[in-house]
Design a protein around this motif. Structure first.
Motif, mmCIF file in Angstrom:
data_model
loop_
_atom_site.group_PDB
_atom_site.id
_atom_site.type_symbol
_atom_site.label_atom_id
_atom_site.label_comp_id
_atom_site.label_asym_id
_atom_site.label_seq_id
_atom_site.Cartn_x
_atom_site.Cartn_y
_atom_site.Cartn_z
ATOM 1 N N GLU A 53 30.333 -17.005 -92.852
ATOM 2 C CA GLU A 53 28.933 -16.598 -92.726
ATOM 3 C C GLU A 53 28.840 -15.104 -92.417
ATOM 4 O OE1 GLU A 53 26.487 -18.275 -93.572
ATOM 5 O OE2 GLU A 53 27.058 -20.392 -93.463
ATOM 6 N N LYS A 54 29.799 -14.601 -91.652
ATOM 7 C CA LYS A 54 29.841 -13.173 -91.325
ATOM 8 C C LYS A 54 30.087 -12.338 -92.588
ATOM 9 C CE LYS A 54 32.818 -9.910 -88.773
ATOM 10 N NZ LYS A 54 33.963 -9.827 -87.812
ATOM 11 N N VAL A 55 31.037 -12.756 -93.404
ATOM 12 C CA VAL A 55 31.348 -12.036 -94.644
ATOM 13 C C VAL A 55 30.156 -12.108 -95.592
ATOM 14 C CG1 VAL A 55 32.899 -11.873 -96.624
ATOM 15 C CG2 VAL A 55 33.804 -12.553 -94.400
ATOM 16 N N LYS A 56 29.556 -13.283 -95.711
ATOM 17 C CA LYS A 56 28.410 -13.473 -96.602
ATOM 18 C C LYS A 56 27.254 -12.549 -96.211
ATOM 19 C CE LYS A 56 25.526 -17.217 -98.480
ATOM 20 N NZ LYS A 56 24.199 -16.951 -97.898
ATOM 21 N N ALA A 57 26.968 -12.471 -94.913
ATOM 22 C CA ALA A 57 25.891 -11.605 -94.441
ATOM 23 C C ALA A 57 26.202 -10.144 -94.724
ATOM 24 C CB ALA A 57 25.675 -11.816 -92.946
ATOM 25 N N HIS A 58 27.476 -9.769 -94.601
ATOM 26 C CA HIS A 58 27.905 -8.398 -94.871
ATOM 27 C C HIS A 58 27.639 -8.036 -96.329
ATOM 28 C CE1 HIS A 58 30.296 -4.787 -94.047
ATOM 29 N NE2 HIS A 58 30.938 -5.003 -95.183
ATOM 30 N N LEU A 59 27.984 -8.939 -97.242
ATOM 31 C CA LEU A 59 27.773 -8.685 -98.671
ATOM 32 C C LEU A 59 26.285 -8.696 -99.015
ATOM 33 C CD1 LEU A 59 30.629 -10.746 -100.389
ATOM 34 C CD2 LEU A 59 30.621 -8.347 -99.703
ATOM 35 N N GLU A 60 25.534 -9.610 -98.410
ATOM 36 C CA GLU A 60 24.098 -9.687 -98.682
ATOM 37 C C GLU A 60 23.360 -8.445 -98.186
ATOM 38 O OE1 GLU A 60 23.310 -14.523 -98.706
ATOM 39 O OE2 GLU A 60 23.140 -13.404 -96.816
ATOM 40 N N ASP A 61 24.001 -7.719 -97.274
ATOM 41 C CA ASP A 61 23.434 -6.473 -96.767
ATOM 42 C C ASP A 61 23.773 -5.291 -97.674
ATOM 43 O OD1 ASP A 61 21.938 -5.061 -94.807
ATOM 44 O OD2 ASP A 61 23.797 -4.329 -93.905
ATOM 45 N N GLY A 62 24.421 -5.586 -98.819
ATOM 46 C CA GLY A 62 24.763 -4.541 -99.781
ATOM 47 C C GLY A 62 26.079 -3.840 -99.508
ATOM 48 N N GLN A 63 26.878 -4.379 -98.595
ATOM 49 C CA GLN A 63 28.165 -3.772 -98.250
ATOM 50 C C GLN A 63 29.293 -4.435 -99.037
ATOM 51 O OE1 GLN A 63 28.135 -1.111 -96.082
ATOM 52 N NE2 GLN A 63 25.918 -1.423 -96.197
ATOM 53 N N LEU A 64 30.419 -3.727 -99.140
ATOM 54 C CA LEU A 64 31.598 -4.274 -99.804
ATOM 55 C C LEU A 64 32.509 -4.927 -98.776
ATOM 56 C CD1 LEU A 64 32.472 -1.318 -102.224
ATOM 57 C CD2 LEU A 64 30.868 -3.205 -102.563
ATOM 58 N N ALA A 65 33.238 -5.945 -99.197
ATOM 59 C CA ALA A 65 34.109 -6.671 -98.268
ATOM 60 C C ALA A 65 35.173 -5.761 -97.665
ATOM 61 C CB ALA A 65 34.764 -7.855 -98.985
ATOM 62 N N ILE A 66 35.577 -4.728 -98.397
ATOM 63 C CA ILE A 66 36.633 -3.843 -97.910
ATOM 64 C C ILE A 66 36.170 -3.031 -96.701
ATOM 65 C CG2 ILE A 66 36.126 -1.809 -99.337
ATOM 66 C CD1 ILE A 66 39.213 -1.692 -99.825
ATOM 67 N N THR A 67 34.859 -2.921 -96.495
ATOM 68 C CA THR A 67 34.334 -2.178 -95.339
ATOM 69 C C THR A 67 34.087 -3.093 -94.137
ATOM 70 O OG1 THR A 67 32.012 -2.427 -96.005
ATOM 71 C CG2 THR A 67 33.211 -0.526 -96.878
ATOM 72 N N LEU A 68 34.342 -4.380 -94.286
ATOM 73 C CA LEU A 68 34.135 -5.328 -93.188
ATOM 74 C C LEU A 68 35.208 -5.133 -92.122
ATOM 75 C CD1 LEU A 68 32.588 -7.949 -92.207
ATOM 76 C CD2 LEU A 68 34.474 -9.221 -93.263
ATOM 77 N N GLU A 69 34.814 -5.080 -90.870
ATOM 78 C CA GLU A 69 35.762 -4.952 -89.773
ATOM 79 C C GLU A 69 36.140 -6.343 -89.264
ATOM 80 O OE1 GLU A 69 34.461 -2.376 -86.684
ATOM 81 O OE2 GLU A 69 34.113 -0.662 -88.021
ATOM 82 N N THR A 70 37.393 -6.733 -89.476
ATOM 83 C CA THR A 70 37.881 -8.019 -88.985
ATOM 84 C C THR A 70 38.306 -7.872 -87.527
ATOM 85 O OG1 THR A 70 40.077 -7.485 -89.877
ATOM 86 C CG2 THR A 70 38.617 -8.826 -91.251
ATOM 87 N N GLU A 71 38.306 -8.998 -86.803
ATOM 88 C CA GLU A 71 38.551 -8.953 -85.366
ATOM 89 C C GLU A 71 39.916 -9.486 -84.952
ATOM 90 O OE1 GLU A 71 35.340 -10.969 -83.465
ATOM 91 O OE2 GLU A 71 33.793 -9.660 -84.332
ATOM 92 N N ASN A 72 40.597 -10.211 -85.839
ATOM 93 C CA ASN A 72 41.899 -10.766 -85.477
ATOM 94 C C ASN A 72 42.697 -11.114 -86.731
ATOM 95 O OD1 ASN A 72 40.966 -13.493 -86.306
ATOM 96 N ND2 ASN A 72 39.705 -13.358 -84.445
#
Length: 287
Positions: free
Chosen positions: A163-182
């Motif tokens: 759901e976090k990744v989906k929201a990130h993409l729906e916000d117009g961002q690319l998955a490569i810019t997502l900050e993972t936590e672990n």
């Protein structure tokens, strides 16, 4: 290592591919000149490898290689099957990183699918289709994980991440810019094989007059560089027009063609290596 050369139709993808690989793929002034992907292999120049080979008196020195794939051009609606969209997206999913060719020159004799030159719009067109395709992947995974999330704590954790990744993409961002936590999130993200999680190197295709100063006075190139810097991506400047002229030289001028191709190859590969190193896909110091 496999890199896919992508971009809108008729922006110079096949010309760049030919310049790198000398494969002779068809390139022409009309959209969808490339239908099936062309594949070529380029050795990675590394003077250290020759020095080590001489030092250890090796009988054979095998350089690292990069496989380049010239992928069919993309249009709006590709994620829904427009143009050669489904084929294009499937080909991108198989590569490790992307070389995105964008047009940064004006020429009324060369057709642009959108009618005018705007490299940031062109980048957005490609990215949007990649995002749409990734969202379909995520939605299918969410549907599957949801079935077990109530009874399985690990599945519940993954569902939250999805759901976090989906929201990130729906916000117009690319998955490569997502900050993972672990590490779990890193592992899950890797298994999804999202198109927008792949590293991107931008190739700015300019006119002959802009190549001497590396596009410093070209507003389109500067816009691409500013955009790429936010993604920690490299931008290199090419001139497909010069590449075509050099490739069409008379046989007696073959030395000029060979020297141009060698310089061009080293220049591009250097940018590719830097981007791959920054994303941990290529180890500096190894051939």
């Amino acid at each position: 290592m496999k890199l896919g050369i992508v971009g809108l139709p008729n922006v110079g993808k096949s010309t760049l591919f030919n310049s790198l690989t000398k494969a002779g793929a068809e390139s022409a002034n009309y959209p969808f000149c490339t239908i099936d992907p062309n594949v070529g292999v380029v050795t990675v120049p590394d003077e250290r490898l020759n020095l080590l080979g001489d030092f250890y008196k090796s009988k054979k020195v095998t350089p690292a290689v990069i496989e380049f794939v010239d992928i069919a051009g993309l249009v709006k609606g590709a994620s829904k099957g427009e143009g050669l969209g489904n084929q294009f997206l499937a080909n991108i999913r198989e590569v490790d990183a992307i070389v995105h060719v964008v047009r940064c020159f004006e020429d009324s004799n060369v057709v642009h699918v959108d009618g005018n030159i705007d490299p940031l719009r062109d980048i957005e067109t490609i990215n949007l289709e990649l995002v749409f395709s990734d969202l379909e992947i995520l939605e299918r995974r969410i549907a599957k994980v949801t079935k077990t999330a109530r009874m399985d704590k690990e599945a519940a954790k993954e569902l939250t991440f999805l759901e976090k990744v989906k929201a990130h993409l729906e916000d117009g961002q690319l998955a490569i810019t997502l900050e993972t936590e672990n590490e779990d999130e890193d592992a899950w993200l890797a298994t999804y094989n999202l198109l927008t999680a792949k590293p991107v190197i931008y190739a700015a295709n300019v006119a002959e007059d802009d190549i001497a100063d590396d596009g410093a006075n070209n507003a389109h190139v500067q816009a691409v560089r500013e955009y790429a810097s936010k993604q920690n991506s490299e931008v290199f400047v090419i001139c497909a027009q010069i590449a075509v002229l050099v490739r069409n030289l008379e046989p007696k001028q073959g030395r000029i063609r060979e020297e141009h191709d060698l310089w061009n190859e080293k220049w591009i590969i250097a940018h590719v290596r830097r981007t791959l190193i920054s994303y941990g896909l290529y180890e500096s110091g190894k051939s």
